[in-house]
Design an enzyme around this catalytic site. Structure first.
Site, PDB file in Angstrom:
ATOM      1  N   ARG A  14       0.795  -1.230   0.000  1.00  0.00           N
ATOM      2  CA  ARG A  14       0.000   0.000   0.000  1.00  0.00           C
ATOM      3  C   ARG A  14       0.829   1.282   0.000  1.00  0.00           C
ATOM      4  O   ARG A  14       0.299   2.370  -0.143  1.00  0.00           O
ATOM      5  CB  ARG A  14      -0.979  -0.014   1.187  1.00  0.00           C
ATOM      6  N   GLY A  75       3.369 -15.797   6.879  1.00  0.00           N
ATOM      7  CA  GLY A  75       2.684 -15.337   8.077  1.00  0.00           C
ATOM      8  C   GLY A  75       3.631 -14.884   9.176  1.00  0.00           C
ATOM      9  O   GLY A  75       4.825 -15.187   9.143  1.00  0.00           O
ATOM     10  N   ASP A  99       7.460  -1.571  11.092  1.00  0.00           N
ATOM     11  CA  ASP A  99       6.759  -0.404  10.537  1.00  0.00           C
ATOM     12  C   ASP A  99       6.058   0.436  11.604  1.00  0.00           C
ATOM     13  O   ASP A  99       5.102   1.133  11.310  1.00  0.00           O
ATOM     14  CB  ASP A  99       5.761  -0.846   9.462  1.00  0.00           C
ATOM     15  N   LYS A 347      31.122  26.685  -4.527  1.00  0.00           N
ATOM     16  CA  LYS A 347      31.221  25.231  -4.720  1.00  0.00           C
ATOM     17  C   LYS A 347      32.633  24.761  -4.456  1.00  0.00           C
ATOM     18  O   LYS A 347      33.578  25.311  -5.018  1.00  0.00           O
ATOM     19  CB  LYS A 347      30.823  24.880  -6.160  1.00  0.00           C
TER      20      LYS A 347
HETATM   21  C1  UD1 Z   1      -1.058  -8.428  12.468  1.00  0.00           C
HETATM   22  C2  UD1 Z   1      -1.684  -9.298  13.564  1.00  0.00           C
HETATM   23  C3  UD1 Z   1      -2.970  -8.625  14.045  1.00  0.00           C
HETATM   24  C4  UD1 Z   1      -2.693  -7.234  14.523  1.00  0.00           C
HETATM   25  C5  UD1 Z   1      -1.982  -6.423  13.431  1.00  0.00           C
HETATM   26  C6  UD1 Z   1      -1.525  -5.094  13.987  1.00  0.00           C
HETATM   27  C7  UD1 Z   1      -1.119 -11.561  12.923  1.00  0.00           C
HETATM   28  C8  UD1 Z   1      -1.601 -12.829  12.361  1.00  0.00           C
HETATM   29  N1  UD1 Z   1      -1.986 -10.576  13.010  1.00  0.00           N
HETATM   30  O1  UD1 Z   1      -1.966  -8.449  11.382  1.00  0.00           O
HETATM   31  O2  UD1 Z   1      -3.532  -9.380  15.094  1.00  0.00           O
HETATM   32  O3  UD1 Z   1      -3.892  -6.591  14.905  1.00  0.00           O
HETATM   33  O4  UD1 Z   1      -0.823  -7.112  12.966  1.00  0.00           O
HETATM   34  O5  UD1 Z   1      -1.028  -4.313  12.944  1.00  0.00           O
HETATM   35  O6  UD1 Z   1       0.027 -11.477  13.318  1.00  0.00           O
HETATM   36  N2  UD1 Z   1       5.450 -10.024   8.187  1.00  0.00           N
HETATM   37  C9  UD1 Z   1       6.550 -10.770   7.852  1.00  0.00           C
HETATM   38  N3  UD1 Z   1       6.399 -11.978   7.257  1.00  0.00           N
HETATM   39  C10 UD1 Z   1       5.162 -12.498   7.020  1.00  0.00           C
HETATM   40  C11 UD1 Z   1       4.038 -11.737   7.350  1.00  0.00           C
HETATM   41  C12 UD1 Z   1       4.216 -10.520   7.942  1.00  0.00           C
HETATM   42  O7  UD1 Z   1       7.683 -10.343   8.071  1.00  0.00           O
HETATM   43  O8  UD1 Z   1       5.101 -13.607   6.485  1.00  0.00           O
HETATM   44  C13 UD1 Z   1       5.629  -8.722   8.805  1.00  0.00           C
HETATM   45  C14 UD1 Z   1       5.099  -7.609   7.952  1.00  0.00           C
HETATM   46  O9  UD1 Z   1       6.107  -7.079   7.121  1.00  0.00           O
HETATM   47  C15 UD1 Z   1       4.633  -6.617   8.987  1.00  0.00           C
HETATM   48  C16 UD1 Z   1       4.258  -7.448  10.181  1.00  0.00           C
HETATM   49  O10 UD1 Z   1       4.887  -8.689  10.001  1.00  0.00           O
HETATM   50  O11 UD1 Z   1       5.664  -5.730   9.382  1.00  0.00           O
HETATM   51  C17 UD1 Z   1       2.761  -7.620  10.348  1.00  0.00           C
HETATM   52  O12 UD1 Z   1       2.256  -8.299   9.242  1.00  0.00           O
HETATM   53  P1  UD1 Z   1       0.868  -7.955   8.573  1.00  0.00           P
HETATM   54  O13 UD1 Z   1       0.661  -8.832   7.419  1.00  0.00           O
HETATM   55  O14 UD1 Z   1       0.774  -6.488   8.349  1.00  0.00           O
HETATM   56  O15 UD1 Z   1      -0.125  -8.386   9.746  1.00  0.00           O
HETATM   57  P2  UD1 Z   1      -1.623  -7.950   9.883  1.00  0.00           P
HETATM   58  O16 UD1 Z   1      -2.445  -8.765   8.957  1.00  0.00           O
HETATM   59  O17 UD1 Z   1      -1.727  -6.485   9.818  1.00  0.00           O
HETATM   60 CA    CA Z   2      -0.340  -4.606   9.240  1.00  0.00          CA
END
Ligand code: UD1
Ligand code: CA
Length: 459
Positions: A14, A75, A99, A347
């Protein structure tokens, strides 16, 4: 021992960007840089999980940290599992997303202290949101005990009503985390390994999970878009400005003062509106900087006046006076008490102590000694279309207005260049150089010329 695992393998679609999300900057530092800095006083050991454009992220962070690779985004649980080898058997593990640049050291310390007081297996940082859509919800039993986290997509309509959400920041006992990670499955709507399943796994095994609620969710919010990036930067900027003001810096209008996080400003310096001080820059004491100025990767000494000007990768010594409308380009040094005035470009040059370049000049690849004066409109002709050449103006030399000094050339100590000269040969010390055609006065010629012109016009 406290270990931190920072999740930074995601793409961040995004942001609509070529740059990995965590490398976007706020106040001169990357998102992940802010997170790592805030973790510094809280954790001794940091492992960063990287995946999407891993090498760029790694290069930006530097080699002071441990890196673990998550080659496929399966995940958050899978991401943390990549750090298994770096998690010790004992102690606490802080799990943080890369982030969330507004999280502070204090928040991490508070979460750790809470974890210890509670004597829990895991502490989750949560928040109450009026619009909790999209976040994992905190499920508690009748007694208020945290029993699991359910993701939006997997939640029942009833569960979706819950306003307490998971911010995605946790503190977990190392040994229990290691154990639980092996038990997380991908049996859910998204088919991902959810880190959040940890809560239920621990609870099922009769380990206590607690939730620490943060009052200001904004500080724990992950950044997903450039709109959120700008909002977060505003908060950081305010923090920086307030800190500097409390240290003795006057800001006439903090809302239009843009100072990067690694900048230092001395006491009793006044920063006027619409001024940006960026990168690794420092400003001394009792300076006046601005209005409408930009300082990038530069150092200004004490009592410097710097108005309506730009300086890049250069140094200004004490008491120098810059601007208005000066442009100082990289590798320049303006020595003590020197003056660079309006519409002057410098410069890769050194302007010696007390020397003056007051108006309308270009000075490139030049060394000017002390107490010299380059009159209005002096141009250093440093480029012949093929190569750059250097110029030396020695101590006390005086270059008259509108002169061209064609490099390479040396103007000797105390020499005098007559106004309007074009100088291509060295001028010995104390000599007077006149490099212009001699003046010719034709008596009455103006009158004659005028009548010729008038008669031509009549035809
Ligand atoms: C996650 C939480 C959710 C919470 C939310 C807060 C889980 C399953 N859910 O959801 O409960 O409310 O954050 O923002 O954890 N990332 C990886 N590798 C992966 C997946 C993600 O490094 O395979 C990192 C992403 O880059 C990010 C962070 O983990 O920095 C969170 O991942 P994201 O996919 O944004 O989780 P949400 O679905 O937002
Ligand atoms: Ca997120």
């Amino acid at each position: 021992m406290v270990t931190a695992v920072i999740l930074a393998a995601g793409e961040g679609t995004r942001m609509e960007s070529e740059l990995p999300k965590v490398l976007h900057k706020l106040c001169g530092r990357t998102m992940i840089g802010h997170v790592l800095e805030a973790l510094q006083p809280a954790a001794e050991n940091n492992t960063v999980i990287i995946g999407h454009r891993a090498e760029e992220v790694r290069k930006s962070i530097g080699e002071d940290f441990t890196f673990a690779y998550q080659l496929q985004q399966r995940g958050t649980g899978h991401a943390v599992a990549q750090a298994l080898d770096y998690i010790p058997e004992k102690g606490e593990v802080l799990i943080v997303c890369g982030d969330t640049p507004l999280l502070t050291s204090d928040i991490f310390k508070e979460l750790l202290a809470f974890h210890r007081e509670e004597g829990c297996a895991a502490a989750v940082l949560t928040a109450d949101l009026e619009e909790p859509f999209g976040y994992g919800r905190i499920i508690r039993d009748k007694t208020g005990k945290v029993i699991k986290i359910i993701e939006e997509k997997d939640a029942s309509p009833q569960e979706r009503q819950i306003k307490e959400i998971n911010t995605g920041t946790y503190c977990v006992e190392a040994n229990l985390l290691k154990e639980a990670l092996t038990l997380i499955s991908n049996d859910n709507v998204k088919g991902e390994y959810y880190l959040t399943d940890l809560v239920q796994i621990l609870n099922d095994r009769h380990h206590k999970v607690s939730a620490l609620k943060i009052d200001d969710f904004f500080l724990a919010q992950g950044i997903n878009t450039r709109v959120q990036l700008a909002e977060a930067e505003t908060v950081l900027r305010r923090r920086i400005n307030e800190k500097l003001m409390l240290q003795g810096v006057t800001m006439m209008d903090p809302s239009s003062t843009y100072i990067d996080i690694d900048v230092q400003v001395g006491r009793d310096t006044v920063i006027m509106p619409q001024t940006m001080i960026q990168g690794v820059s420092s400003i001394g004491e009792r300076c006046v900087v601005g209005p409408q100025s930009r300082v990038v990767d530069s150092a200004l000494g004490d009592e410097v006046t710097f108005q309506n000007s730009i300086i890049l990768e250069s140094v200004v010594e004490d008491g120098a006076n810059i601007g208005p409308f000066a442009y100082i380009r990289p590798e320049s040094r303006i020595c003590r008490g020197a003056k660079i005035g309006d519409f002057v470009e410098i410069k890769k040059s050194r302007i010696g102590a007390g020397s003056k370049v007051p108006h309308l000049s270009y000075v490139g690849d030049t060394t000017v000694g002390q107490g010299a004066n380059l009159g209005a409109g002096t141009i250093i002709v440093n480029y012949d279309g093929v190569a750059k050449h250097s110029t030396v103006v020695e101590d006390g030399a005086f270059v008259g207005c509108n002169s061209n000094l064609i490099a390479p050339v040396v103007i000797g100590q105390g020499a005098y260049v007559a106004a309007g000269s074009t100088i291509s040969d060295d001028v010995p010390g104390d000599a007077l150089a006149i490099g212009r055609s001699p003046q010719l006065n034709k008596l009455k010629a103006a009158e004659r010329l005028r009548s010729i012109l008038k008669s031509k016009n009549r035809k």
